[in-house]
Design a protein around this motif. Structure first.
Motif, short mmCIF file in Angstrom:
data_model
loop_
_atom_site.label_atom_id
_atom_site.label_comp_id
_atom_site.label_asym_id
_atom_site.label_seq_id
_atom_site.Cartn_x
_atom_site.Cartn_y
_atom_site.Cartn_z
N ALA A 21 0.84 -1.20 0.00
CA ALA A 21 0.00 0.00 0.00
C ALA A 21 0.87 1.25 0.00
O ALA A 21 1.98 1.25 0.54
CB ALA A 21 -0.90 0.01 1.23
N PRO A 22 0.39 2.33 -0.61
CA PRO A 22 1.17 3.57 -0.60
C PRO A 22 1.30 4.11 0.82
O PRO A 22 0.44 3.87 1.67
CB PRO A 22 0.34 4.51 -1.48
N ILE A 23 2.36 4.82 1.06
CA ILE A 23 2.59 5.41 2.38
C ILE A 23 1.56 6.51 2.60
O ILE A 23 1.43 7.41 1.79
CB ILE A 23 4.03 5.97 2.48
N ARG A 24 0.83 6.38 3.71
CA ARG A 24 -0.21 7.36 4.02
C ARG A 24 0.36 8.46 4.91
O ARG A 24 1.13 8.20 5.82
CB ARG A 24 -1.36 6.69 4.75
N PRO A 25 -0.03 9.69 4.67
CA PRO A 25 0.40 10.77 5.55
C PRO A 25 -0.31 10.65 6.89
O PRO A 25 -1.37 10.02 6.99
CB PRO A 25 -0.03 12.03 4.80
N PRO A 26 0.26 11.24 7.95
CA PRO A 26 -0.41 11.22 9.25
C PRO A 26 -1.79 11.88 9.16
O PRO A 26 -2.00 12.79 8.35
CB PRO A 26 0.52 12.04 10.15
N THR A 27 -2.69 11.45 10.01
CA THR A 27 -4.03 12.03 10.02
C THR A 27 -3.99 13.45 10.59
O THR A 27 -3.03 13.83 11.27
CB THR A 27 -4.99 11.20 10.89
N VAL A 28 -5.04 14.19 10.32
CA VAL A 28 -5.15 15.55 10.85
C VAL A 28 -5.13 15.52 12.37
O VAL A 28 -4.47 16.34 13.02
CB VAL A 28 -6.43 16.24 10.30
N GLN A 29 -5.85 14.55 12.97
CA GLN A 29 -5.88 14.44 14.43
C GLN A 29 -4.48 14.15 14.99
O GLN A 29 -4.08 14.73 15.98
CB GLN A 29 -6.86 13.33 14.86
N TRP A 30 -3.74 13.26 14.32
CA TRP A 30 -2.39 12.93 14.76
C TRP A 30 -1.50 14.17 14.69
O TRP A 30 -0.75 14.46 15.61
CB TRP A 30 -1.83 11.79 13.90
N LEU A 31 -1.57 14.92 13.59
CA LEU A 31 -0.78 16.14 13.43
C LEU A 31 -1.16 17.19 14.48
O LEU A 31 -0.30 17.93 14.96
CB LEU A 31 -0.94 16.70 12.02
N HIS A 69 5.85 3.54 21.90
CA HIS A 69 5.57 2.10 21.78
C HIS A 69 5.36 1.71 20.33
O HIS A 69 5.85 0.66 19.90
CB HIS A 69 4.35 1.74 22.62
N ALA A 70 4.63 2.53 19.58
CA ALA A 70 4.41 2.25 18.17
C ALA A 70 5.73 2.23 17.40
O ALA A 70 5.98 1.36 16.56
CB ALA A 70 3.46 3.28 17.55
N PHE A 71 6.61 3.17 17.72
CA PHE A 71 7.92 3.22 17.06
C PHE A 71 8.71 1.95 17.36
O PHE A 71 9.28 1.32 16.45
CB PHE A 71 8.69 4.46 17.50
N LEU A 72 8.79 1.58 18.63
CA LEU A 72 9.57 0.41 19.03
C LEU A 72 8.98 -0.89 18.47
O LEU A 72 9.71 -1.85 18.25
CB LEU A 72 9.70 0.34 20.54
N ALA A 73 7.67 -0.91 18.22
CA ALA A 73 7.01 -2.08 17.65
C ALA A 73 6.98 -2.02 16.12
O ALA A 73 6.34 -2.86 15.48
CB ALA A 73 5.59 -2.19 18.20
N HIS A 74 7.64 -1.02 15.54
CA HIS A 74 7.68 -0.83 14.08
C HIS A 74 6.28 -0.61 13.51
O HIS A 74 5.99 -1.03 12.40
CB HIS A 74 8.37 -2.01 13.38
N LYS A 75 5.44 0.08 14.26
CA LYS A 75 4.08 0.36 13.79
C LYS A 75 3.86 1.84 13.52
O LYS A 75 2.79 2.23 13.09
CB LYS A 75 3.06 -0.15 14.81
N LEU A 76 4.86 2.67 13.78
CA LEU A 76 4.77 4.09 13.46
C LEU A 76 5.17 4.23 12.00
O LEU A 76 6.17 3.66 11.56
CB LEU A 76 5.74 4.87 14.35
N THR A 77 4.39 4.95 11.23
CA THR A 77 4.73 5.08 9.81
C THR A 77 5.99 5.93 9.65
O THR A 77 6.37 6.68 10.55
CB THR A 77 3.58 5.74 9.01
N TRP A 78 6.58 5.79 8.49
CA TRP A 78 7.78 6.56 8.20
C TRP A 78 7.49 8.05 8.30
O TRP A 78 8.26 8.81 8.88
CB TRP A 78 8.30 6.19 6.81
N ASN A 79 6.36 8.48 7.75
CA ASN A 79 5.98 9.89 7.80
C ASN A 79 5.79 10.38 9.23
O ASN A 79 6.16 11.50 9.58
CB ASN A 79 4.70 10.14 6.99
N GLN A 80 5.21 9.54 10.07
CA GLN A 80 5.03 9.92 11.47
C GLN A 80 6.38 10.03 12.18
O GLN A 80 6.61 10.97 12.94
CB GLN A 80 4.14 8.91 12.19
#
Length: 172
Positions: A21-31, A69-80
């Motif tokens: 899947a294409p890399i999705r940008p962070p959501t507005v809420q996340w930003l 935690h998301a980063f350490l679990a490799h669940k944070l997207t590259w953009n995030q």
């Protein structure tokens, strides 16, 4: 299909579509939460605390912890992850910083002890509470190194300050 057109053996032709899947940008809420965290850092000069008293601090602490935690679990997207980098060292927790500072202070205490007495502390035949405490700390470092749980930078610091520090000591 020539050999050059074939996928390498480790790439399965039936890979999950999510993997492609294409890399999705962070959501507005996340930003928005990231902006709130940046503003908190700008105002208070520190990261939020678990039991913080500032308005919204505990919520920001929880959000930052979830990102760690998301980063350490490799669940944070590259953009995030890239967006989070504007915060500096956002991965290291306050507790880890405190622990490292405390460890460096104990190392400095050990260096001062050796300078004062010309030797390392002797835990079996200590002459002061300070020597006993430093002897216990030194034994703890040897044990952590032997278990493989001591961070490499600490091993290097001990090796530089006290060559042979973790070698078995003669008993007697």
């Amino acid at each position: 299909m020539s050999d050059h057109d074939k996928l390498p053996p480790d790439l399965d032709e039936e890979a999950d579509e999510a993997d492609l899947a294409p890399i999705r940008p962070p959501t507005v809420q996340w930003l928005k939460r990231l902006a709130e965290l940046k503003a908190f850092l700008a105002v208070h000069g520190r990261y939020p605390k678990r039991r913080g008293i500032e308005r919204g601090e505990v919520s920001l602490y929880d959000w930052l912890t979830a990102q760690r935690h998301a980063f350490l679990a490799h669940k944070l997207t590259w953009n995030q992850a890239v967006a989070m980098d504007v915060l500096g060292d956002w991965i290291t927790t306050d507790q880890e910083i405190f622990s490292d500072d405390h460890w460096q202070q104990r190392l400095a205490d050990l260096l001062a002890f050796r300078k004062r007495f010309g030797r390392l502390p002797n835990r079996r035949h200590f002459q002061s509470d300070e020597e006993d405490a430093l002897g216990i700390w030194m034994e703890t470092q040897v044990s952590a190194r032997n278990r493989g749980s001591m961070p490499a930078w600490r091993v290097e610091a001990m090796n530089a300050a006290f060559p042979g520090w973790a070698a078995p000591q003669a008993t007697g």
